[in-house]
Design an enzyme around this catalytic site. Structure first.
Site, mmCIF file in Angstrom:
data_model
loop_
_atom_site.group_PDB
_atom_site.id
_atom_site.type_symbol
_atom_site.label_atom_id
_atom_site.label_comp_id
_atom_site.label_asym_id
_atom_site.label_seq_id
_atom_site.Cartn_x
_atom_site.Cartn_y
_atom_site.Cartn_z
ATOM 1 N N HIS A 1 -17.243 -19.573 -83.342
ATOM 2 C CA HIS A 1 -17.679 -19.629 -81.940
ATOM 3 C C HIS A 1 -18.060 -21.053 -81.567
ATOM 4 O O HIS A 1 -18.814 -21.709 -82.284
ATOM 5 C CB HIS A 1 -18.875 -18.690 -81.742
ATOM 6 C CG HIS A 1 -19.302 -18.565 -80.333
ATOM 7 N ND1 HIS A 1 -20.464 -19.131 -79.848
ATOM 8 C CD2 HIS A 1 -18.721 -17.947 -79.275
ATOM 9 C CE1 HIS A 1 -20.581 -18.852 -78.565
ATOM 10 N NE2 HIS A 1 -19.550 -18.136 -78.186
ATOM 11 N N GLY B 1 -18.784 -25.078 -60.260
ATOM 12 C CA GLY B 1 -19.660 -25.825 -61.159
ATOM 13 C C GLY B 1 -20.871 -26.444 -60.491
ATOM 14 O O GLY B 1 -21.799 -26.888 -61.169
ATOM 15 N N LYS C 1 -4.246 -9.601 -62.596
ATOM 16 C CA LYS C 1 -4.221 -11.065 -62.642
ATOM 17 C C LYS C 1 -5.103 -11.599 -63.770
ATOM 18 O O LYS C 1 -4.694 -12.465 -64.553
ATOM 19 C CB LYS C 1 -4.662 -11.635 -61.287
ATOM 20 C CG LYS C 1 -3.703 -11.296 -60.159
ATOM 21 C CD LYS C 1 -4.157 -11.869 -58.834
ATOM 22 C CE LYS C 1 -3.181 -11.487 -57.727
ATOM 23 N NZ LYS C 1 -3.590 -12.034 -56.407
ATOM 24 N N ASP D 1 -15.679 -22.997 -65.466
ATOM 25 C CA ASP D 1 -15.779 -22.394 -66.804
ATOM 26 C C ASP D 1 -15.980 -20.900 -66.595
ATOM 27 O O ASP D 1 -17.023 -20.478 -66.094
ATOM 28 C CB ASP D 1 -16.958 -23.006 -67.571
ATOM 29 C CG ASP D 1 -17.093 -22.441 -68.986
ATOM 30 O OD1 ASP D 1 -16.270 -21.588 -69.385
ATOM 31 O OD2 ASP D 1 -18.031 -22.854 -69.697
ATOM 32 N N MET D 2 -14.996 -20.107 -66.964
ATOM 33 C CA MET D 2 -15.047 -18.685 -66.645
ATOM 34 C C MET D 2 -14.435 -17.836 -67.744
ATOM 35 O O MET D 2 -13.474 -18.236 -68.397
ATOM 36 C CB MET D 2 -14.300 -18.404 -65.342
ATOM 37 C CG MET D 2 -12.891 -18.954 -65.321
ATOM 38 S SD MET D 2 -11.977 -18.476 -63.838
ATOM 39 C CE MET D 2 -11.014 -17.114 -64.482
ATOM 40 N N ALA D 3 -15.044 -16.674 -67.947
ATOM 41 C CA ALA D 3 -14.432 -15.671 -68.808
ATOM 42 C C ALA D 3 -13.350 -14.967 -68.006
ATOM 43 O O ALA D 3 -13.389 -14.941 -66.773
ATOM 44 C CB ALA D 3 -15.481 -14.667 -69.273
#
Length: 336
Positions: free
Chosen positions: A119, A309, A227, A177-179
């Site tokens: 991780h 951000g 998507k 920054d995204m899951a």
């Protein structure tokens, strides 16, 4: 939940102490702590210092190599591979990004895959590093399965995050920054703890049906239906298959099998805008784009429009001054 607010530097030193006590060398411990505190400063506490206890447990169980000999192999003018030797992903990712930045400075683009990692924390840390060098950064990482593919009823994919960092002239960089899951698992767990319902589309039960009762959630959903599902698969291709690592259900679990090396893969790409356009014009246009986005009239009930951000950057500026807020139980563990 009771909380404690402490200065970022104190948090960093406490994390370093815990990791060194667990057998990690000080240089690597310092980098891990830096990445964790970066997340807490941005109020992304799910990736902050609360992770320290898990890392200590995995270190002590043998699932992370405390003396990793991280190596880089150049495979072409703009490509390379980092072998993390089963060490900390935070350190491994930082080394990979440094090599990608160097190649981009010299040749316009730098792409590095990572193998034998673990991780790596918040991807925003790595793309921020590229943006601070006036370069565009891209980072991807796969994770163990907890997300159903669109139309499926059992988990196959991880939360599979992707991040971009784009520099500007006078403004702070644009950081996305995204899951690829709709929400982090932590939000489901928090709703369970607080006895609250969750919105439709966050998670599914054992039949694959969307539920609002957090206690019935067995897997998460991707954002944006097909998507987000498609993008999640692409992240697995870039950070998994391209790195010679596992995919989907074959990825080592984070919170189980603590004695086993996870063998994660990551992907880092850096682009030098000056190889494609006038760099000053590019940076000025980024400033202009963000200013114009912020000036878009807000919808009813909305304060104003933020650029990707920006909210996290505002948190960071405040938290650098006022301190980061963490759970009291986390603080007690760090002080033990």
């Amino acid at each position: 939940m009771t909380t404690v607010t402490i200065q970022a530097e104190e948090a960093k030193q406490l994390v370093i102490k815990k990791l060194v006590e667990a057998g990690l060398n000080e240089g690597h411990a310092e980098k891990v702590a830096e990445v964790l505190v970066h997340a807490d400063l941005r109020n992304v506490n799910s990736h902050g210092v609360l992770r320290t206890e898990h890392y200590v447990n995995r270190l002590q169980a043998g699932g992370i190599n405390p003396d990793a000999q991280i190596s880089f192999q150049s495979t072409g003018p703009v490509t390379g591979i980092v072998d993390g030797d089963d060490g900390f992903g935070h350190v491994i990712g930082d080394i990979a990004m440094d090599h990608a930045i160097e190649m981009a400075r010299n040749n316009g683009v730098g792409m590095v895959t990572v193998m034998n990692s673990s991780h790596c924390g918040a991807l925003s840390y790595f793309v921020q590093k590229a943006a601070d060098a006036k370069l565009i950064g891209v980072a991807m990482s796969h994770t163990d399965k907890i997300v159903v593919p669109f139309g499926g009823k059992t988990s196959f994919l991880g939360t599979n995050p992707i991040a971009y960092g784009v520099p500007a002239k006078t403004k702070k960089p644009l950081i996305l920054d995204m899951a690829t899951s709709n929400v982090a698992l932590g939000k489901i767990l928090q709703a369970r703890e607080e006895g609250k319902e969750i919105p439709e589309g966050w998670g599914v039960d054992e039949t694959g049906a969307s539920v609002t009762d957090p206690n019935k959630v067995v897997a998460l959903s991707t954002f944006g239906g097909p998507k987000g599902y498609g993008l999640s698969v692409i992240v697995d291709v870039f950070s998994g298959l391209l790195a010679g690592a596992a995919f989907g259900p074959h990825i080592g679990k984070m919170y189980d099998d603590l004695d086993k090396k996870r063998k994660l893969g990551h992907y880092f790409c850096v682009i030098n805008p000056s190889f494609f356009t006038d760099i000053d014009l590019f940076l000025e246009q980024m400033d202009r784009m963000m200013e114009e986005l912020q000036q878009v009239p807000p919808a009813p009930g909305v304060d104003r429009v933020y650029v990707p951000g920006e909210i996290e950057q505002l948190h960071e500026a405040r938290n650098l001054e006022q301190g980061i807020t963490i759970a009291s139980s986390v603080y007690e563990f760090l002080r033990m």
